[in-house]
Structure formats: C-alpha cells, structure tokens
Write a protein that holds these residues in place. Structure first.
Motif, PDB file in Angstrom:
ATOM      1  N   THR A 139      74.282  36.343  81.917  1.00  0.00           N
ATOM      2  CA  THR A 139      75.077  34.973  81.482  1.00  0.00           C
ATOM      3  C   THR A 139      74.233  33.924  80.134  1.00  0.00           C
ATOM      4  OG1 THR A 139      73.471  33.011  82.706  1.00  0.00           O
ATOM      5  CG2 THR A 139      75.600  33.740  83.751  1.00  0.00           C
ATOM      6  N   VAL A 140      75.227  33.527  79.236  1.00  0.00           N
ATOM      7  CA  VAL A 140      75.002  32.918  77.632  1.00  0.00           C
ATOM      8  C   VAL A 140      75.084  31.477  78.361  1.00  0.00           C
ATOM      9  CG1 VAL A 140      75.315  32.474  76.022  1.00  0.00           C
ATOM     10  CG2 VAL A 140      75.233  34.947  76.714  1.00  0.00           C
ATOM     11  N   GLN A 141      74.448  30.810  77.546  1.00  0.00           N
ATOM     12  CA  GLN A 141      74.904  29.175  78.302  1.00  0.00           C
ATOM     13  C   GLN A 141      75.421  28.421  76.798  1.00  0.00           C
ATOM     14  OE1 GLN A 141      71.675  27.135  79.915  1.00  0.00           O
ATOM     15  NE2 GLN A 141      72.109  27.078  82.003  1.00  0.00           N
ATOM     16  N   VAL A 142      76.446  27.912  76.449  1.00  0.00           N
ATOM     17  CA  VAL A 142      76.333  27.718  75.289  1.00  0.00           C
ATOM     18  C   VAL A 142      77.136  25.994  75.340  1.00  0.00           C
ATOM     19  CG1 VAL A 142      78.627  27.099  73.990  1.00  0.00           C
ATOM     20  CG2 VAL A 142      78.099  29.593  74.935  1.00  0.00           C
ATOM     21  N   GLY A 150      79.256  14.410  71.733  1.00  0.00           N
ATOM     22  CA  GLY A 150      77.990  13.248  72.720  1.00  0.00           C
ATOM     23  C   GLY A 150      77.717  13.536  73.863  1.00  0.00           C
ATOM     24  N   SER A 151      78.159  15.065  73.869  1.00  0.00           N
ATOM     25  CA  SER A 151      77.373  15.846  75.514  1.00  0.00           C
ATOM     26  C   SER A 151      76.687  16.676  75.853  1.00  0.00           C
ATOM     27  CB  SER A 151      79.606  16.016  75.864  1.00  0.00           C
ATOM     28  OG  SER A 151      79.168  16.764  77.534  1.00  0.00           O
ATOM     29  N   LYS A 152      76.440  16.430  76.295  1.00  0.00           N
ATOM     30  CA  LYS A 152      74.992  17.617  76.395  1.00  0.00           C
ATOM     31  C   LYS A 152      74.904  18.707  77.699  1.00  0.00           C
ATOM     32  CE  LYS A 152      71.353  14.454  75.043  1.00  0.00           C
ATOM     33  NZ  LYS A 152      69.820  13.775  75.762  1.00  0.00           N
ATOM     34  N   ARG A 153      76.565  18.353  78.203  1.00  0.00           N
ATOM     35  CA  ARG A 153      77.087  19.549  79.552  1.00  0.00           C
ATOM     36  C   ARG A 153      76.841  20.977  78.897  1.00  0.00           C
ATOM     37  NH1 ARG A 153      82.617  19.305  82.519  1.00  0.00           N
ATOM     38  NH2 ARG A 153      82.160  21.222  83.692  1.00  0.00           N
ATOM     39  N   SER A 154      76.625  22.166  79.556  1.00  0.00           N
ATOM     40  CA  SER A 154      75.946  23.501  79.311  1.00  0.00           C
ATOM     41  C   SER A 154      77.339  23.629  79.750  1.00  0.00           C
ATOM     42  CB  SER A 154      74.711  24.198  79.284  1.00  0.00           C
ATOM     43  OG  SER A 154      74.292  23.085  78.246  1.00  0.00           O
ATOM     44  N   LYS A 182      68.200  29.884  72.694  1.00  0.00           N
ATOM     45  CA  LYS A 182      67.133  31.302  72.766  1.00  0.00           C
ATOM     46  C   LYS A 182      65.995  30.516  73.270  1.00  0.00           C
ATOM     47  CE  LYS A 182      67.460  35.602  72.796  1.00  0.00           C
ATOM     48  NZ  LYS A 182      67.733  36.919  72.133  1.00  0.00           N
ATOM     49  N   ALA A 183      64.613  30.492  73.390  1.00  0.00           N
ATOM     50  CA  ALA A 183      63.462  30.376  72.992  1.00  0.00           C
ATOM     51  C   ALA A 183      63.258  29.418  72.112  1.00  0.00           C
ATOM     52  CB  ALA A 183      62.518  31.753  72.574  1.00  0.00           C
ATOM     53  N   GLY A 184      63.997  28.239  72.155  1.00  0.00           N
ATOM     54  CA  GLY A 184      63.663  27.077  71.667  1.00  0.00           C
ATOM     55  C   GLY A 184      64.608  26.953  69.623  1.00  0.00           C
ATOM     56  N   ASN A 189      77.842  28.992  67.718  1.00  0.00           N
ATOM     57  CA  ASN A 189      78.801  29.638  67.394  1.00  0.00           C
ATOM     58  C   ASN A 189      79.801  29.218  66.949  1.00  0.00           C
ATOM     59  OD1 ASN A 189      78.754  28.406  69.787  1.00  0.00           O
ATOM     60  ND2 ASN A 189      79.995  29.699  71.134  1.00  0.00           N
ATOM     61  N   PHE A 190      80.360  28.001  66.912  1.00  0.00           N
ATOM     62  CA  PHE A 190      81.107  27.404  66.733  1.00  0.00           C
ATOM     63  C   PHE A 190      81.429  26.380  65.502  1.00  0.00           C
ATOM     64  CE2 PHE A 190      84.742  23.940  68.712  1.00  0.00           C
ATOM     65  CZ  PHE A 190      85.629  24.965  67.638  1.00  0.00           C
ATOM     66  N   ILE A 191      82.071  26.349  64.650  1.00  0.00           N
ATOM     67  CA  ILE A 191      81.437  25.717  63.533  1.00  0.00           C
ATOM     68  C   ILE A 191      82.321  25.649  62.814  1.00  0.00           C
ATOM     69  CG2 ILE A 191      79.434  26.540  62.433  1.00  0.00           C
ATOM     70  CD1 ILE A 191      80.958  29.025  60.680  1.00  0.00           C
ATOM     71  N   ARG A 192      82.728  24.489  61.781  1.00  0.00           N
ATOM     72  CA  ARG A 192      83.427  23.455  61.467  1.00  0.00           C
ATOM     73  C   ARG A 192      83.912  23.574  59.253  1.00  0.00           C
ATOM     74  NH1 ARG A 192      86.119  18.237  63.047  1.00  0.00           N
ATOM     75  NH2 ARG A 192      83.245  17.237  62.753  1.00  0.00           N
ATOM     76  N   PHE A 193      84.621  23.840  59.057  1.00  0.00           N
ATOM     77  CA  PHE A 193      84.235  24.086  57.613  1.00  0.00           C
ATOM     78  C   PHE A 193      85.563  22.890  56.948  1.00  0.00           C
ATOM     79  CE2 PHE A 193      82.241  27.971  57.779  1.00  0.00           C
ATOM     80  CZ  PHE A 193      81.563  27.527  57.127  1.00  0.00           C
ATOM     81  N   GLN A 194      85.618  21.459  56.156  1.00  0.00           N
ATOM     82  CA  GLN A 194      86.740  20.733  55.274  1.00  0.00           C
ATOM     83  C   GLN A 194      86.933  21.773  54.132  1.00  0.00           C
ATOM     84  OE1 GLN A 194      87.277  18.237  57.826  1.00  0.00           O
ATOM     85  NE2 GLN A 194      89.484  17.457  56.271  1.00  0.00           N
TER      86      GLN A 194
END
Length: 413
Positions: A139-142, A150-154, A182-184, A189-194
């Motif tokens: 599994t990969v955690q995002v 404001g959320s730390k949910r994975s 991974k490894a600190g 994987n999700f970015i935003r550009f204005q």
C-alpha cells in the motif's frame, strides 16, 4: 398433456437455455485489468463510478462530456468559472491545444488533470517532471498537506507504485496539496498552480480516481476532498477525447479481435449457432415452446390481485432518526455534525477556506453572502463557543441550530 408434465417441460427447456447462455458468457468472466479511465467503463481501471459521482459533487453545475480536442472545444468561446476534468494515463496535448488550455485557465476557469504523463509544453512552462514512487509494502499512504486542508489523516491505496512530482524548491511548499511519505521524505502527488484568474490542479496518480479505488470508503473521501478544490456551482467539462481506448483506435482495425485468445474464445452455443440447420432447429423449437406455453398459461392463469403501492415513508424515517438522535441527549454530537456540514457549505458555496476564522474571513463571508457582519460574527462566535465545550445543553443546541437556519434562510432568498 397435464399441468405437471407441462411444468416439467417448461423448467427443462428454461434450464437448457440458461445453461447455454451461461456457457456462452463463462469465457467473459475474467476481469479486464486494462486501463481505460472512460466514463462508460465498468472495469477496475475505468471511471464509470467517478463520472456518476460528479452529479453529487457538482450539484449546481451541468456535466458535459467532451469528445474533441481542447482547441476545438474552447476556441472562439468565452467561459468563466467553469471546470475541465482530465483523467487518463497520459494527456498527449500539442502546443496549440495547451496554449488554448492555458488561456482558458487564465480567463478565470479551473482545470483538474490526473495523469502519469503530462504535455511536454506544460512541463516546460511550469517547470516540473514526474518520477515513479515505489514502496516495498503493498500500500501507498497519501496525506493532504496540513497547510491547505488542516487534516493529518492518511489514505491507503493498494498499490506498490505511483508517480510523484519533481518540483523546484520554491514550488514545493507553496504548490503541494497532498503527498506520499517514505523514509522521512515527502513526495508530492497533488499540486496546484495559480494561472491568471484560474487554477490548474495536477495529480500524478490517475488510478486513484478509477472504479477499483472508489470502492474503499476512505479512498472515496480522498477523491471527494481532491475535487473540492474546484468550485461547485459552475459547468463541468469531462474529457473523453484523450482516453486510452480512443487513442488506441485504428479505423482499419475496428472489427478485428484485439488478441488471439479473444478471437478463439467461443462458447458451445456460439458453435451451435454457426451451423444453419442447428440454428434453425434451435430458434424454431424455442419460439414454438414459447407460443405453446403462452397460450396454455393464458387459458389457466388465475386473476392477478391488485397490490396497492407502498407509501413513501422517507420523511417519516428521517423524522424518526432525528428524534432518536435528539432523545439520546448527545447534544454535543449533533452540534458537531451541524457545525461540520455548515462549514462544508461555506467552502463549497462561497469558495472560502474555513481553516482559520478571523476578521478577514468574516468580512469576506459577509460580503459574499449578503449577511450583516454583526450577525455573521455572532454566528461564528456561537460556533466557536459550542465547539470548545465538552458538553452541550439542549438550549445551546437549539440556539446554534436557529442561528445556522437563519443564515440559510437569509442567503438562499
């Protein structure tokens, strides 16, 4: 022929027909794991579930399927505040189409593009690249960036590989919306550009939006949160032109089987119908039996009783559930739910972030909603006070509910 023999004959022929149809389809039971991302694809890596969800995610906007290039869809047309969604393994867009898309965004529109391969002109213009992210686990955690959500949910996705963005140092903190760890180290994987008056949202993991990952309730929440960065009240364009299935299409191969196994896969019923004599015998026998059974059943059929339709008890059920919540005396739970849904309404309706409630936020909400500043300030004072309390009385819950309902009444006229 008595009724018992007739019944056994009907059941026997029905069993033969169902068995033939089952054998015919047994070769199609294998799961098709090819990527599609199309709105009408129900296979694991199709996007039928997401396309059907758009009506709920954008209840005030019209959903339109686009089956032509970006240039043909946007040229000589004026749009403002609309959304354009691209979900695919890659978006092979040339410079002409990208230039039209860039002008579309700068004009005050919003684009959400989930892909592993982005247009070269886009990568050169915004200075980013993608690279594979591998994890030894299954599994990969995002996780969303706390500065934006404001959320730390994975969220866990069952895969060993995804793509991540390579960004410049200045872009990393400013543009990243969610990332993998991974490894600190952090891998966005999700970015935003204005871009001008609009926004470009890029996700390097398109598989996260397919049917396979939509079946997990927690992952569904990630998809909903990711699309919440788009305004809800405007028209939505769903791209179907750049899908893998359309790009693979060749006119001279339209009727050819895609592989040898598919060409050779024939059931018993298919081979039976290949013979003209056997096919005529099959269909004549089937039609004759149906006619005989129809007239025989019509002669002996009893009257069908009239069954009144069931009453619509949806409203009664809703009132009962609400009464059970209220009678349980867990007023704090009800208050927290009211506050949560109200803040979600503020974000989706007025496109305002509710992470920090300050004077600037209250002024902007008052200006956009038309509510007097004093009433808005009093409402959020009540929300903050109730939210800090470990216990909520019945009167406090009623007061909070009345203030929220008053806000809805004044802003929906």
């Amino acid at each position: 022929m008595n009724s018992t023999r007739l019944t056994y004959l009907g059941l026997g022929l029905a069993l033969i027909i169902l068995l033939g149809l089952g054998v015919r389809k047994c070769g199609d039971k294998k799961v098709d794991w090819r990527e599609s991302f199309s709105a009408d694809a129900s296979r694991p890596y199709g996007a039928e579930s997401l396309r059907g969800l758009l009506d709920d995610l954008f209840p005030q906007g019209e959903i339109s399927d686009v089956k032509q290039e970006v240039f043909d869809q946007l040229v000589f047309r004026y749009y403002e505040g609309t959304n354009y969604l691209f979900i695919n393994d890659g978006v092979p867009m040339d410079s002409l189409n990208y230039a039209e898309l860039r002008d579309y965004i700068k004009g005050g529109n919003h684009v959400f593009m989930a892909a592993r391969k982005f247009p070269q002109e886009m990568r050169e213009d915004l200075i980013f690249e993608t690279a594979p992210f591998r994890d030894p686990l299954d599994t990969v955690q995002v996780q969303f960036t706390e500065a934006f959500s404001g959320s730390k949910r994975s969220y866990e996705f069952p895969t060993k590989r995804m793509e991540y963005f390579r960004l410049q140092e200045a872009q990393f903190d400013h543009d990243t919306l969610s990332s993998m760890h991974k490894a600190g180290k952090v891998y966005p994987n999700f970015i935003r550009f204005q871009m001008g008056q609009g926004t470009l949202l890029l996700c390097s993991s398109p598989r996260m939006f397919t049917n396979l990952y939509m079946v997990h309730p927690e992952n569904y929440q990630y998809i909903e949160d990711a699309l919440s960065y788009l305004p809800k009240e405007q028209q939505v364009f769903w791209d179907e032109h750049y899908k893998i299935d359309r790009l693979r299409f060749r006119p001279n191969q339209q009727n050819r089987p895609r592989n040898r196994n598919q060409a050779e896969k024939k059931s018993i019923l298919d081979r039976l119908l290949e013979s003209p004599a056997l096919a005529w015998a099959f269909w004549i026998g089937l039609i004759g039996f149906l006619l005989f059974y129809l007239f025989e059943a019509k002669r002996k059929q009893r009257l069908i009783p009239i069954v009144n339709p069931l009453p619509n008890t949806t409203l009664d059920f809703t009132e009962t559930i609400g009464r059970l919540y209220f009678q349980s005396k867990n007023h704090q739970n009800i208050a927290q739910k009211r506050i949560k849904y109200f803040l979600a309404h503020i974000r989706s309706t007025y496109n305002l972030k509710t992470v920090e409630i300050n004077e600037e936020f209250l002024n902007r909400l008052s200006g956009k909603s038309g509510m007097p500043f004093k009433e808005v300030k009093l409402l959020f004072f009540t929300i903050e006070r109730v939210g800090r309390q470990s216990a909520v009385t019945e009167n406090e819950l009623i007061d909070l509910n009345q203030k929220i309902d008053h806000f809805y009444e004044q802003t929906t006229r």
